[in-house]
Design a protein around this motif. Structure first.
Motif, PDB file in Angstrom:
ATOM      1  N   SER A   1      -5.162   6.290  -3.437  1.00 56.04           N
ATOM      2  CA  SER A   1      -4.171   5.563  -4.222  1.00 56.04           C
ATOM      3  C   SER A   1      -4.618   5.278  -5.649  1.00 56.04           C
ATOM      4  CB  SER A   1      -3.848   4.236  -3.532  1.00 56.04           C
ATOM      5  OG  SER A   1      -5.011   3.444  -3.453  1.00 56.04           O
TER       6      SER A   1
ATOM      7  N   THR B   1       0.252   9.755   4.252  1.00 56.21           N
ATOM      8  CA  THR B   1       0.502   8.355   3.964  1.00 56.21           C
ATOM      9  C   THR B   1      -0.762   7.510   4.096  1.00 56.21           C
ATOM     10  OG1 THR B   1       1.908   6.476   4.502  1.00 56.21           O
ATOM     11  CG2 THR B   1       1.156   7.783   6.336  1.00 56.21           C
ATOM     12  N   ARG B   2      -0.849   6.500   3.251  1.00 56.18           N
ATOM     13  CA  ARG B   2      -1.967   5.558   3.185  1.00 56.18           C
ATOM     14  C   ARG B   2      -3.291   6.221   2.814  1.00 56.18           C
ATOM     15  NH1 ARG B   2       1.094   3.709   7.510  1.00 56.18           N
ATOM     16  NH2 ARG B   2       2.021   1.700   7.142  1.00 56.18           N
TER      17      ARG B   2
ATOM     18  N   SER C   1       4.489   9.590  -1.383  1.00 51.21           N
ATOM     19  CA  SER C   1       4.365   8.205  -0.943  1.00 51.21           C
ATOM     20  C   SER C   1       4.604   7.299  -2.148  1.00 51.21           C
ATOM     21  CB  SER C   1       2.993   7.938  -0.330  1.00 51.21           C
ATOM     22  OG  SER C   1       1.962   8.154  -1.268  1.00 51.21           O
TER      23      SER C   1
ATOM     24  N   ALA D   1       0.820  -1.206   0.000  1.00 49.66           N
ATOM     25  CA  ALA D   1       0.000   0.000   0.000  1.00 49.66           C
ATOM     26  C   ALA D   1       0.863   1.269   0.000  1.00 49.66           C
ATOM     27  CB  ALA D   1      -0.923  -0.009   1.219  1.00 49.66           C
ATOM     28  N   PRO D   2       0.269   2.410  -0.405  1.00 52.96           N
ATOM     29  CA  PRO D   2       1.025   3.670  -0.396  1.00 52.96           C
ATOM     30  C   PRO D   2       1.545   4.002   0.996  1.00 52.96           C
ATOM     31  CG  PRO D   2      -1.025   3.924  -1.612  1.00 52.96           C
ATOM     32  CD  PRO D   2      -1.097   2.594  -0.931  1.00 52.96           C
ATOM     33  N   HIS D   3       2.810   4.406   1.057  1.00 50.71           N
ATOM     34  CA  HIS D   3       3.425   4.740   2.340  1.00 50.71           C
ATOM     35  C   HIS D   3       4.664   5.591   2.102  1.00 50.71           C
ATOM     36  CE1 HIS D   3       5.753   1.308   0.953  1.00 50.71           C
ATOM     37  NE2 HIS D   3       6.736   1.703   1.771  1.00 50.71           N
TER      38      HIS D   3
ATOM     39  N   SER E   1       4.118   3.115  -3.691  1.00 54.05           N
ATOM     40  CA  SER E   1       3.391   1.863  -3.536  1.00 54.05           C
ATOM     41  C   SER E   1       3.687   0.962  -4.722  1.00 54.05           C
ATOM     42  CB  SER E   1       1.879   2.115  -3.446  1.00 54.05           C
ATOM     43  OG  SER E   1       1.365   2.538  -4.703  1.00 54.05           O
TER      44      SER E   1
END
Length: 216
Positions: A141, A137-138, A179, A98-100, A181
């Motif tokens: 997406s 973050t998260r 971010s 996942a996006p981070h 992913s």
């Protein structure tokens, strides 16, 4: 290719892995604690030769400026004096992450990632309403851009092909403000051409913020 095979064989034989969601992870140097988004107080100083050699080579590339050509960043490109933490992620075919943003309070200004086994497409996501890490973050997406309540773009997405046996360096705004992913897909679309994924092993090299410099 021979070096890739040797490194994958070493990782397959070197101890146990931690199961995390749909992937397996292991750490060298400081262990990262996912529950609290920080690192262990003290590192494991007995690095295997294969990992120490990789960290030394990538660190030397960053210091020499060679890694600038492998970087995704801007004029704020910076390098670490050394890497003292390595996280290995073993992704089955089609599994992503996942996006981070790799926790800024835990790690230094430069991240380096070596991809083995398979190519993939990274997605870099920038939220124009949240220049800091914690609020971005998260979040969103999907889609190339979305608008906020004022009609202004709320975030931008860029796709980046990360080939097998490649080195990617994130520094500056790419490390701290975007971010990243890997979407979960069995196949990536690269300029209209499907690129099937197989098992991918990534080694992410970082330096722990505030830790004594580790000489390799």
């Amino acid at each position: 290719a021979a070096e890739e095979r040797e490194l994958l064989a070493f990782l397959g034989e070197d101890g146990t892995w931690e199961s995390l969601a749909k992937r397996c992870v292991r750490h060298y140097g400081y262990a990262f604690r996912y529950a609290t988004s920080d690192v262990a107080e003290s590192p494991d100083r007995s690095w295997p030769d294969a990992i120490a050699h990789l960290a030394h080579r990538v660190g030397a590339m960053c210091k020499s400026g060679v890694a600038k050509a492998c970087s995704y960043g801007d004029e704020d490109f910076d390098v670490s004096t050394s890497f003292d933490q390595v996280t290995v992620n073993d992704y089955p075919a089609g599994v992503g992450i996942a996006p981070h943003v790799d926790t800024p309070r835990a790690f230094g200004p430069t991240l380096a990632s070596v991809s083995l086994g398979s190519s993939c497409v990274f997605e870099m996501i920038y939220d124009t309403n949240a220049p800091g890490y914690e609020s971005r973050t998260r979040r969103r997406s999907a889609g190339d851009a979305r608008n906020d309540d004022d009609g202004e773009p709320a975030f931008t997405r860029r796709r980046l092909l990360v080939p097998r046996r490649s080195l990617l360096v994130l520094s500056g705004s790419a490390r701290n403000e975007w971010s990243h992913s890997v979407p979960s897909h069995k196949s990536d679309d690269v300029n209209g051409v499907p690129m099937p994924r197989s098992r991918r092993v990534s080694l992410t090299l970082r330096d722990v913020a505030g830790a004594p410099e580790r000489r390799l």
